[in-house]
Structures are given as structure tokens and as C-alpha cells.
Scaffold this motif. Structure first.
Motif, PDB file in Angstrom:
ATOM      1  N   VAL A 106     -25.983 -62.246 -28.422  1.00 30.89           N
ATOM      2  CA  VAL A 106     -25.412 -62.054 -27.089  1.00 30.89           C
ATOM      3  C   VAL A 106     -24.992 -60.592 -26.956  1.00 30.89           C
ATOM      4  N   MET A 107     -25.422 -59.938 -25.881  1.00 31.53           N
ATOM      5  CA  MET A 107     -25.066 -58.539 -25.651  1.00 31.53           C
ATOM      6  C   MET A 107     -23.765 -58.464 -24.874  1.00 31.53           C
ATOM      7  N   VAL A 108     -22.841 -57.639 -25.355  1.00 33.61           N
ATOM      8  CA  VAL A 108     -21.476 -57.605 -24.830  1.00 33.61           C
ATOM      9  C   VAL A 108     -21.177 -56.243 -24.218  1.00 33.61           C
ATOM     10  N   GLY A 109     -20.689 -56.245 -22.974  1.00 34.28           N
ATOM     11  CA  GLY A 109     -20.323 -55.005 -22.310  1.00 34.28           C
ATOM     12  C   GLY A 109     -18.920 -55.062 -21.758  1.00 34.28           C
ATOM     13  N   CYS A 110     -18.488 -53.945 -21.175  1.00 32.03           N
ATOM     14  CA  CYS A 110     -17.135 -53.863 -20.626  1.00 32.03           C
ATOM     15  C   CYS A 110     -17.182 -53.340 -19.199  1.00 32.03           C
ATOM     16  N   GLY A 111     -16.401 -53.983 -18.323  1.00 31.80           N
ATOM     17  CA  GLY A 111     -16.363 -53.614 -16.919  1.00 31.80           C
ATOM     18  C   GLY A 111     -14.990 -53.172 -16.453  1.00 31.80           C
ATOM     19  N   THR A 112     -14.923 -52.765 -15.180  1.00 32.88           N
ATOM     20  CA  THR A 112     -13.739 -52.171 -14.562  1.00 32.88           C
ATOM     21  C   THR A 112     -13.326 -50.905 -15.304  1.00 32.88           C
ATOM     22  N   ILE A 113     -14.318 -50.175 -15.784  1.00 35.45           N
ATOM     23  CA  ILE A 113     -14.094 -48.866 -16.393  1.00 35.45           C
ATOM     24  C   ILE A 113     -13.834 -47.866 -15.267  1.00 35.45           C
ATOM     25  N   MET A 114     -12.713 -47.136 -15.347  1.00 35.34           N
ATOM     26  CA  MET A 114     -12.332 -46.235 -14.265  1.00 35.34           C
ATOM     27  C   MET A 114     -12.361 -44.754 -14.643  1.00 35.34           C
ATOM     28  N   ASN A 115     -12.506 -44.454 -15.928  1.00 38.08           N
ATOM     29  CA  ASN A 115     -12.545 -43.058 -16.356  1.00 38.08           C
ATOM     30  C   ASN A 115     -13.171 -42.990 -17.746  1.00 38.08           C
ATOM     31  N   THR A 116     -13.373 -41.792 -18.252  1.00 38.98           N
ATOM     32  CA  THR A 116     -14.022 -41.650 -19.549  1.00 38.98           C
ATOM     33  C   THR A 116     -13.135 -42.151 -20.690  1.00 38.98           C
ATOM     34  N   SER A 117     -11.828 -42.106 -20.508  1.00 40.48           N
ATOM     35  CA  SER A 117     -10.937 -42.650 -21.544  1.00 40.48           C
ATOM     36  C   SER A 117     -11.143 -44.155 -21.681  1.00 40.48           C
ATOM     37  N   ASP A 118     -11.285 -44.845 -20.546  1.00 39.64           N
ATOM     38  CA  ASP A 118     -11.597 -46.282 -20.584  1.00 39.64           C
ATOM     39  C   ASP A 118     -12.912 -46.508 -21.310  1.00 39.64           C
ATOM     40  N   ALA A 119     -13.906 -45.681 -20.998  1.00 38.21           N
ATOM     41  CA  ALA A 119     -15.223 -45.830 -21.625  1.00 38.21           C
ATOM     42  C   ALA A 119     -15.135 -45.630 -23.133  1.00 38.21           C
ATOM     43  N   GLU A 120     -14.371 -44.652 -23.563  1.00 36.07           N
ATOM     44  CA  GLU A 120     -14.200 -44.404 -24.994  1.00 36.07           C
ATOM     45  C   GLU A 120     -13.595 -45.622 -25.692  1.00 36.07           C
ATOM     46  N   ARG A 121     -12.551 -46.176 -25.098  1.00 33.02           N
ATOM     47  CA  ARG A 121     -11.889 -47.341 -25.700  1.00 33.02           C
ATOM     48  C   ARG A 121     -12.824 -48.543 -25.745  1.00 33.02           C
ATOM     49  N   ALA A 122     -13.621 -48.710 -24.704  1.00 34.38           N
ATOM     50  CA  ALA A 122     -14.557 -49.834 -24.656  1.00 34.38           C
ATOM     51  C   ALA A 122     -15.638 -49.697 -25.725  1.00 34.38           C
ATOM     52  N   ILE A 123     -16.200 -48.513 -25.864  1.00 36.41           N
ATOM     53  CA  ILE A 123     -17.228 -48.285 -26.882  1.00 36.41           C
ATOM     54  C   ILE A 123     -16.639 -48.467 -28.278  1.00 36.41           C
ATOM     55  N   ASP A 124     -15.427 -47.982 -28.489  1.00 32.94           N
ATOM     56  CA  ASP A 124     -14.774 -48.146 -29.789  1.00 32.94           C
ATOM     57  C   ASP A 124     -14.548 -49.624 -30.123  1.00 32.94           C
ATOM     58  N   ALA A 125     -14.348 -50.447 -29.087  1.00 35.30           N
ATOM     59  CA  ALA A 125     -14.136 -51.879 -29.296  1.00 35.30           C
ATOM     60  C   ALA A 125     -15.430 -52.638 -29.530  1.00 35.30           C
ATOM     61  N   THR A 132     -18.852 -49.903 -14.052  1.00 39.85           N
ATOM     62  CA  THR A 132     -17.756 -49.395 -13.229  1.00 39.85           C
ATOM     63  C   THR A 132     -17.787 -50.084 -11.861  1.00 39.85           C
ATOM     64  N   PRO A 133     -16.621 -50.312 -11.248  1.00 40.88           N
ATOM     65  CA  PRO A 133     -16.609 -50.998  -9.943  1.00 40.88           C
ATOM     66  C   PRO A 133     -17.037 -50.098  -8.791  1.00 40.88           C
ATOM     67  N   VAL A 134     -16.922 -48.776  -8.986  1.00 40.71           N
ATOM     68  CA  VAL A 134     -17.339 -47.797  -7.981  1.00 40.71           C
ATOM     69  C   VAL A 134     -18.139 -46.712  -8.695  1.00 40.71           C
ATOM     70  N   MET A 135     -18.766 -45.837  -7.909  1.00 43.10           N
ATOM     71  CA  MET A 135     -19.586 -44.795  -8.516  1.00 43.10           C
ATOM     72  C   MET A 135     -18.703 -43.639  -8.974  1.00 43.10           C
ATOM     73  N   LEU A 136     -18.647 -43.449 -10.296  1.00 42.12           N
ATOM     74  CA  LEU A 136     -17.821 -42.402 -10.895  1.00 42.12           C
ATOM     75  C   LEU A 136     -18.740 -41.436 -11.636  1.00 42.12           C
ATOM     76  N   PRO A 137     -19.098 -40.308 -11.015  1.00 48.13           N
ATOM     77  CA  PRO A 137     -20.064 -39.391 -11.637  1.00 48.13           C
ATOM     78  C   PRO A 137     -19.668 -38.943 -13.038  1.00 48.13           C
ATOM     79  N   ASP A 138     -18.366 -38.749 -13.294  1.00 52.56           N
ATOM     80  CA  ASP A 138     -17.966 -38.287 -14.625  1.00 52.56           C
ATOM     81  C   ASP A 138     -18.248 -39.339 -15.690  1.00 52.56           C
ATOM     82  N   VAL A 139     -18.063 -40.610 -15.359  1.00 54.00           N
ATOM     83  CA  VAL A 139     -18.342 -41.687 -16.315  1.00 54.00           C
ATOM     84  C   VAL A 139     -19.852 -41.837 -16.514  1.00 54.00           C
ATOM     85  N   ILE A 140     -20.608 -41.774 -15.425  1.00 54.47           N
ATOM     86  CA  ILE A 140     -22.075 -41.854 -15.528  1.00 54.47           C
ATOM     87  C   ILE A 140     -22.600 -40.755 -16.441  1.00 54.47           C
TER      88      ILE A 140
END
Length: 258
Positions: A106-125, A132-140
Motif C-alpha cells: 500500500v502506498m502511503v502519502g500525506c495531505g494538507t501540506i501547507m509549507n515546505t516544513s510540513d513536507a519535510e516532516r511528512a517525508i521524514d515520517a 496540498t489543498p491549494v497550489m503552493l509553488p514553493d512546495v511544488i
């Protein structure tokens, strides 16, 4: 006049593809020195899974206790791609546990990411993709530079194309739009470089219709994780919902990646 418009659209499409190819090449050259970078093989593995399975379970629960039980029920019902959202209490703890339990299945992802810090924590987990719930160019861009698949929320054709050009290989249509599958068909026909992932507005019954109308994949939220079923701890109902969705999705078949 119609020929001129056709040639202009074709030129724009070619330019858009060229921009993304160039960005992909640059990304591949830069990833070795960046933290949390993934390989191109891993990047393609994630996209191949989306193309083959074509449905993602998106879970948001009011309590931490309900989260693993609800997610287990939908996996028991047949889901192979799941998303834990940061609005769920202890989201990353649950994500990490399911990644360890189902790694490679099963492939597992994380949503409601709002900034790169959220993305870092999600990848570390252990998250294998970022939503992301909206288009965030910095996260993309953060994800694209690291060969991490991002699926940003977009509402208009302009946002969908902007996300694509920024490096998002899948574009989440959120919230739902008037016209539903017909809207997706019109936009995906006019902008064939896109790989649209409708999330809001997708039901147990119309998931297959969205895919037949040109969607690359779909996300299921409340229709799958019925709030009443969660409140009543009716995990069997959630498993049944999952079975219905996956049966409809399998009838359509795999998606051809672009």
C-alpha cells in the motif's frame, strides 16, 4: 481562423512540454546534493502506482483513535493508495505505522501540506507523495527538486497548468467544480498535458465516470469515510464502501502516463 487557433494551441502545448522536460532534466542533475532527495526510479514508481491503481483514499478523522481503524477498513476493502491528512490528530504517527506495515504493498502519502516544513516532516515520517489543498509553488518546487511526487490542489485550468509547469506531475482538482466529469473531460481534452486528480465531488458511484472522462486518478474523502460510520465505529461499512469504489475503478483499467 480555426487553423490559426489550432496552430497556436499546438505551439503552446509543445512549449509547455519543453519547459517541463527542461525542468525535469535540471532536477535530476541537482538532487544528489539536496536533503530528503529520492531517486528517479522512486519517482516513477510512485507515478506508476497512481497510473495502475487510479484511486486514493483520503482520510480525515476528528480523533486519533478513529484514524488507524478507518484506514485499515478501507485497505481491507481494496485500496492500495492512501493519504493521511495533517488535520487528523497524530497524523504522522499513524502514517509512519502504516508505511512500516504495508511498505511495498500500500502506498502511503500525506495531505494538507501547507509549507515546505510540513513536507519535510511528512517525508521524514515515511510519506511517499505530498498533497496540498491549494497550489503552493514553493512546495511544488521543493518536491520537484527532490524527485518527490506532489499533487497540488487547483481550482481553475490556469492553476492546473501553472502547477504542471512548476513541476507537479499530477494536479488535484479541489474543491469540486460545477459539471463534474463533463468539466474534467472538457479541460483534459483542451489541455492534454495535464493529469487531473479530482478529489472533492467524487462518489462511490461516479469514480469510474470521472476516469472515463479523462481524469488520471481520483481521491475519495467523505463518501468513502462516511462520517456517520466513523462516529458509530462501523468499520465494516467503510470496507464495503471501498469495495464499491475499487470495483468501479478497476472496470476502467490503468491510466497511460504522459
Amino acid at each position: 481562423m480555426s487553423l490559426r487557433l489550432h496552430l497556436t494551441a499546438s505551439k503552446l502545448l509543445c512549449q509547455s512540454h519543453a519547459n517541463v522536460v527542461s525542468a525535469t532534466s535540471a532536477r535530476a542533475l541537482s538532487t544528489s546534493s539536496l536533503d530528503r532527495s529520492k531517486s528517479l526510479d522512486d519517482y516513477n514508481r510512485v507515478l506508476d502506482k497512481f497510473a495502475n491503481i487510479r484511486a486514493c483514499a483520503v482520510l480525515r478523522t476528528p480523533t486519533s483513535e478513529a484514524c488507524p481503524k478507518a484506514m485499515q477498513a478501507c485497505i481491507d476493502g481494496g485500496f492500495k493508495i492512501v493519504e493521511f491528512t495533517l488535520t487528523t490528530p497524530n497524523c504522522l504517527d499513524h502514517l509512519s505505522a502504516f508505511r512500516q506495515k504495508y511498505d511495498g504493498d500500500v502506498m502511503v502519502g500525506c495531505g494538507t501540506i501547507m509549507n515546505t516544513s510540513d513536507a519535510e516532516r511528512a517525508i521524514d515520517a515515511g510519506a511517499e507523495f505530498i498533497i496540498t489543498p491549494v497550489m503552493l509553488p514553493d512546495v511544488i518546487q521543493w518536491c520537484a527538486q527532490r524527485n518527490i511526487v506532489s499533487v497540488p490542489g487547483c481550482q481553475t485550468p490556469t492553476e492546473l497548468v501553472t502547477a504542471y509547469r512548476a513541476g507537479a506531475p499530477l494536479q488535484k482538482l479541489f474543491p469540486g467544480v460545477a459539471g463534474g466529469p463533463a468539466w474534467v473531460k472538457a479541460v483534459s481534452s483542451a489541455l492534454p498535458m495535464l493529469s487531473i486528480n479530482p478529489t472533492s465531488g467524487v462518489t462511490l458511484e461516479n469514480a469510474g465516470e470521472y476516469l472515463r472522462s479523462g481524469a488520471a486518478s481520483v481521491g475519495l474523502v467523505a463518501p468513502l469515510f462516511d462520517p456517520v460510520a466513523i462516529q458509530n465505529e462501523d468499520w465494516d461499512q467503510i470496507a464495503k464502501n471501498a469495495e464499491i469504489v475499487m470495483a468501479n475503478v478497476r472496470e476502467v483499467g490503468p491510466y497511460v502516463r504522459k
